[in-house]
Every structure is written in structure tokens, then in C-alpha cells.
Design a protein around this motif. Structure first.
Motif, PDB file in Angstrom:
ATOM      1  N   GLU A 247      41.350 -49.923  75.861  1.00 31.96           N
ATOM      2  CA  GLU A 247      42.110 -48.699  76.106  1.00 31.96           C
ATOM      3  C   GLU A 247      41.189 -47.482  76.038  1.00 31.96           C
ATOM      4  O   GLU A 247      40.198 -47.475  75.310  1.00 31.96           O
ATOM      5  CB  GLU A 247      43.189 -48.593  75.021  1.00 31.96           C
ATOM      6  CG  GLU A 247      44.252 -47.582  75.250  1.00 31.96           C
ATOM      7  CD  GLU A 247      45.329 -47.647  74.154  1.00 31.96           C
ATOM      8  OE1 GLU A 247      46.261 -46.848  74.258  1.00 31.96           O
ATOM      9  OE2 GLU A 247      45.244 -48.467  73.218  1.00 31.96           O
ATOM     10  N   LYS A 248      41.523 -46.449  76.801  1.00 32.30           N
ATOM     11  CA  LYS A 248      40.732 -45.220  76.795  1.00 32.30           C
ATOM     12  C   LYS A 248      41.154 -44.336  75.630  1.00 32.30           C
ATOM     13  O   LYS A 248      42.331 -44.075  75.428  1.00 32.30           O
ATOM     14  CB  LYS A 248      40.897 -44.444  78.097  1.00 32.30           C
ATOM     15  CG  LYS A 248      40.044 -43.167  78.152  1.00 32.30           C
ATOM     16  CD  LYS A 248      40.214 -42.429  79.443  1.00 32.30           C
ATOM     17  CE  LYS A 248      39.196 -42.972  80.409  1.00 32.30           C
ATOM     18  NZ  LYS A 248      39.056 -42.140  81.597  1.00 32.30           N
ATOM     19  N   ALA A 249      40.175 -43.884  74.849  1.00 31.96           N
ATOM     20  CA  ALA A 249      40.406 -42.949  73.747  1.00 31.96           C
ATOM     21  C   ALA A 249      40.009 -41.565  74.218  1.00 31.96           C
ATOM     22  O   ALA A 249      38.966 -41.395  74.852  1.00 31.96           O
ATOM     23  CB  ALA A 249      39.581 -43.352  72.537  1.00 31.96           C
ATOM     24  N   ILE A 250      40.841 -40.558  73.923  1.00 34.51           N
ATOM     25  CA  ILE A 250      40.559 -39.183  74.339  1.00 34.51           C
ATOM     26  C   ILE A 250      40.725 -38.249  73.153  1.00 34.51           C
ATOM     27  O   ILE A 250      41.784 -38.190  72.538  1.00 34.51           O
ATOM     28  CB  ILE A 250      41.478 -38.737  75.489  1.00 34.51           C
ATOM     29  CG1 ILE A 250      41.293 -39.645  76.699  1.00 34.51           C
ATOM     30  CG2 ILE A 250      41.207 -37.279  75.860  1.00 34.51           C
ATOM     31  CD1 ILE A 250      42.240 -39.361  77.854  1.00 34.51           C
ATOM     32  N   LEU A 251      39.649 -37.528  72.848  1.00 32.89           N
ATOM     33  CA  LEU A 251      39.684 -36.479  71.834  1.00 32.89           C
ATOM     34  C   LEU A 251      39.671 -35.154  72.569  1.00 32.89           C
ATOM     35  O   LEU A 251      38.826 -34.928  73.434  1.00 32.89           O
ATOM     36  CB  LEU A 251      38.470 -36.573  70.908  1.00 32.89           C
ATOM     37  CG  LEU A 251      38.472 -35.566  69.764  1.00 32.89           C
ATOM     38  CD1 LEU A 251      39.352 -36.086  68.617  1.00 32.89           C
ATOM     39  CD2 LEU A 251      37.067 -35.299  69.257  1.00 32.89           C
ATOM     40  N   LEU A 252      40.635 -34.286  72.254  1.00 37.95           N
ATOM     41  CA  LEU A 252      40.685 -32.951  72.847  1.00 37.95           C
ATOM     42  C   LEU A 252      40.006 -31.980  71.896  1.00 37.95           C
ATOM     43  O   LEU A 252      40.242 -32.031  70.683  1.00 37.95           O
ATOM     44  CB  LEU A 252      42.128 -32.512  73.082  1.00 37.95           C
ATOM     45  CG  LEU A 252      42.885 -33.349  74.110  1.00 37.95           C
ATOM     46  CD1 LEU A 252      43.834 -34.289  73.394  1.00 37.95           C
ATOM     47  CD2 LEU A 252      43.632 -32.455  75.035  1.00 37.95           C
ATOM     48  N   VAL A 253      39.174 -31.097  72.437  1.00 39.53           N
ATOM     49  CA  VAL A 253      38.484 -30.108  71.615  1.00 39.53           C
ATOM     50  C   VAL A 253      38.874 -28.721  72.103  1.00 39.53           C
ATOM     51  O   VAL A 253      38.661 -28.382  73.266  1.00 39.53           O
ATOM     52  CB  VAL A 253      36.948 -30.281  71.681  1.00 39.53           C
ATOM     53  CG1 VAL A 253      36.256 -29.218  70.843  1.00 39.53           C
ATOM     54  CG2 VAL A 253      36.550 -31.678  71.228  1.00 39.53           C
ATOM     55  N   ALA A 254      39.482 -27.944  71.207  1.00 37.94           N
ATOM     56  CA  ALA A 254      39.826 -26.550  71.504  1.00 37.94           C
ATOM     57  C   ALA A 254      38.589 -25.710  71.236  1.00 37.94           C
ATOM     58  O   ALA A 254      38.036 -25.732  70.138  1.00 37.94           O
ATOM     59  CB  ALA A 254      40.991 -26.096  70.628  1.00 37.94           C
ATOM     60  N   MET A 255      38.149 -24.981  72.257  1.00 35.99           N
ATOM     61  CA  MET A 255      36.964 -24.143  72.143  1.00 35.99           C
ATOM     62  C   MET A 255      37.370 -22.836  71.450  1.00 35.99           C
ATOM     63  O   MET A 255      38.265 -22.143  71.922  1.00 35.99           O
ATOM     64  CB  MET A 255      36.393 -23.870  73.529  1.00 35.99           C
ATOM     65  CG  MET A 255      36.196 -25.137  74.355  1.00 35.99           C
ATOM     66  SD  MET A 255      35.225 -26.391  73.528  1.00 35.99           S
ATOM     67  CE  MET A 255      33.610 -25.868  73.999  1.00 35.99           C
ATOM     68  N   MET A 256      36.733 -22.516  70.331  1.00 34.50           N
ATOM     69  CA  MET A 256      37.141 -21.382  69.514  1.00 34.50           C
ATOM     70  C   MET A 256      35.956 -20.448  69.248  1.00 34.50           C
ATOM     71  O   MET A 256      34.807 -20.877  69.234  1.00 34.50           O
ATOM     72  CB  MET A 256      37.684 -21.875  68.168  1.00 34.50           C
ATOM     73  CG  MET A 256      38.746 -22.953  68.255  1.00 34.50           C
ATOM     74  SD  MET A 256      40.278 -22.413  68.985  1.00 34.50           S
ATOM     75  CE  MET A 256      41.027 -21.639  67.582  1.00 34.50           C
ATOM     76  N   ASP A 257      36.283 -19.168  69.010  1.00 36.66           N
ATOM     77  CA  ASP A 257      35.258 -18.249  68.526  1.00 36.66           C
ATOM     78  C   ASP A 257      35.338 -18.204  67.002  1.00 36.66           C
ATOM     79  O   ASP A 257      36.160 -18.882  66.387  1.00 36.66           O
ATOM     80  CB  ASP A 257      35.390 -16.865  69.172  1.00 36.66           C
ATOM     81  CG  ASP A 257      36.615 -16.084  68.732  1.00 36.66           C
ATOM     82  OD1 ASP A 257      37.333 -16.532  67.817  1.00 36.66           O
ATOM     83  OD2 ASP A 257      36.849 -15.009  69.308  1.00 36.66           O
ATOM     84  N   ALA A 258      34.495 -17.400  66.370  1.00 34.69           N
ATOM     85  CA  ALA A 258      34.427 -17.345  64.908  1.00 34.69           C
ATOM     86  C   ALA A 258      35.671 -16.740  64.275  1.00 34.69           C
ATOM     87  O   ALA A 258      35.855 -16.815  63.066  1.00 34.69           O
ATOM     88  CB  ALA A 258      33.198 -16.572  64.473  1.00 34.69           C
ATOM     89  N   TYR A 259      36.537 -16.133  65.083  1.00 37.97           N
ATOM     90  CA  TYR A 259      37.759 -15.510  64.576  1.00 37.97           C
ATOM     91  C   TYR A 259      38.992 -16.371  64.873  1.00 37.97           C
ATOM     92  O   TYR A 259      40.109 -15.899  64.807  1.00 37.97           O
ATOM     93  CB  TYR A 259      37.918 -14.117  65.182  1.00 37.97           C
ATOM     94  CG  TYR A 259      36.686 -13.283  64.962  1.00 37.97           C
ATOM     95  CD1 TYR A 259      36.429 -12.708  63.727  1.00 37.97           C
ATOM     96  CD2 TYR A 259      35.747 -13.123  65.976  1.00 37.97           C
ATOM     97  CE1 TYR A 259      35.282 -11.967  63.508  1.00 37.97           C
ATOM     98  CE2 TYR A 259      34.605 -12.386  65.762  1.00 37.97           C
ATOM     99  CZ  TYR A 259      34.366 -11.807  64.530  1.00 37.97           C
ATOM    100  OH  TYR A 259      33.219 -11.088  64.322  1.00 37.97           O
ATOM    101  N   ASP A 260      38.758 -17.644  65.230  1.00 39.02           N
ATOM    102  CA  ASP A 260      39.804 -18.618  65.557  1.00 39.02           C
ATOM    103  C   ASP A 260      40.625 -18.231  66.778  1.00 39.02           C
ATOM    104  O   ASP A 260      41.797 -18.582  66.891  1.00 39.02           O
ATOM    105  CB  ASP A 260      40.726 -18.885  64.356  1.00 39.02           C
ATOM    106  CG  ASP A 260      40.003 -19.664  63.268  1.00 39.02           C
ATOM    107  OD1 ASP A 260      39.103 -20.461  63.610  1.00 39.02           O
ATOM    108  OD2 ASP A 260      40.326 -19.482  62.087  1.00 39.02           O
ATOM    109  N   ASN A 261      40.000 -17.515  67.712  1.00 40.08           N
ATOM    110  CA  ASN A 261      40.625 -17.251  69.008  1.00 40.08           C
ATOM    111  C   ASN A 261      40.263 -18.405  69.933  1.00 40.08           C
ATOM    112  O   ASN A 261      39.101 -18.806  70.003  1.00 40.08           O
ATOM    113  CB  ASN A 261      40.119 -15.935  69.619  1.00 40.08           C
ATOM    114  CG  ASN A 261      40.544 -14.745  68.799  1.00 40.08           C
ATOM    115  OD1 ASN A 261      41.706 -14.572  68.499  1.00 40.08           O
ATOM    116  ND2 ASN A 261      39.572 -13.933  68.419  1.00 40.08           N
TER     117      ASN A 261
END
Length: 143
Positions: free
Chosen positions: A42-56
Motif C-alpha cells: 500500500e502507498k503511504a503518504i505523509l502531508l507536510v504543511a509548509m510553515m514560517d516561524a510564526y506558524d503561518n
């Protein structure tokens, strides 16, 4: 750098907010559909939210960063998987995906240099896939 302009209700005040640059330790990863248990193949997928240092969340600019990824077993030994990274412009997530092939508990380490993203390493479990029974006769192997 991105700029947001916000107006106060009375329209007299204007606020400017600048998004910072990408901050590796503030980027957040999570398994697609919160599923961290897979069946071999099965394919495993990790999603990564790209953030700045202020959690934007930085979603409007395709990141030029390629994260280093290492998959380890629970003893710390590296396990090889063909890991791929793609950026989904619609969601703003970096997708880290690979096909699972070894059944056991594993860890996915994600980062850049010696800096890990938030939550790394990510635990996942792979169950054995479908069993295929083979029989042997004089003519060789028969499925």
C-alpha cells in the motif's frame, strides 16, 4: 515574502502582515487521513504543511526545499524505500509518499540537514500483505 493587507471595520486603519520565510522546525507533518497503519504494498503518504516561524501556513508559493527522508526500524537501522516528494498546489502541502513493502514498526525521519520538522520521526506500522501459496511439483513452481 508574502503580504496580507487587512482593514479595520471603520476602514480608517490598515494593518500589514508579512509572512516569514520557510522555517523547517515549524513545518508540520501528518499521515493522510490520519492513517499510520498500512498493508504491505500500500502507498503511504505523509502531508507536510509548509510553515514560517510564526506558524503561518505558506500555501501560495511552491517551496523549493527538498526534505531529507530516512526510514528506520525500531532498532535505528535504515530501511530502504523509494521515497518521493511532490508539491500539491491545490492544498499547499508537500506530499512525501512511498510504497510499503516490509511488515514491521517503522519510523519516517523528515528534515533538512540536522533540523527535523515538527513531530518527526513519524511512527507507522506495516502489516503483511496478501499471502500467496506456492506449490512445487516436478515441473517447477505452481501458484
Amino acid at each position: 515574502m508574502l503580504l496580507f493587507v487587512l482593514r479595520n471595520i471603520d476602514l480608517n486603519s490598515i494593518f500589514y502582515e508579512f509572512l516569514g520565510s520557510l522555517s523547517i522546525p515549524h513545518c508540520q507533518g501528518f499521515w493522510r487521513n490520519n492513517m499510520s497503519i498500512f498493508t504491505a504494498g500500500e502507498k503511504a503518504i505523509l502531508l507536510v504543511a509548509m510553515m514560517d516561524a510564526y506558524d503561518n501556513n505558506i500555501i501560495s508559493v511552491s517551496p523549493s526545499v527538498n526534505f531529507s527522508t530516512v526510514i528506520l526500524d525500531t532498532t535505528g537501522r535504515e530501511v530502504f524505500f523509494n521515497v518521493q516528494q511532490t508539491y500539491d498546489k491545490n492544498s499547499g502541502y508537500l506530499l512525501i509518499n512511498f510504497n510499503t513493502s516490509i511488515s514491521r514498526d517503522l519510523l519516517l525521519q523528515v528534515g533538512k540537514g540536522n533540523v527535523s520538522i515538527y513531530g518527526s520521526p513519524f511512527f507507522f506500522h506495516v502489516d503483511p500483505g496478501e499471502y500467496i501459496f506456492l506449490s512445487f511439483n516436478r515441473d517447477g513452481m505452481q501458484p
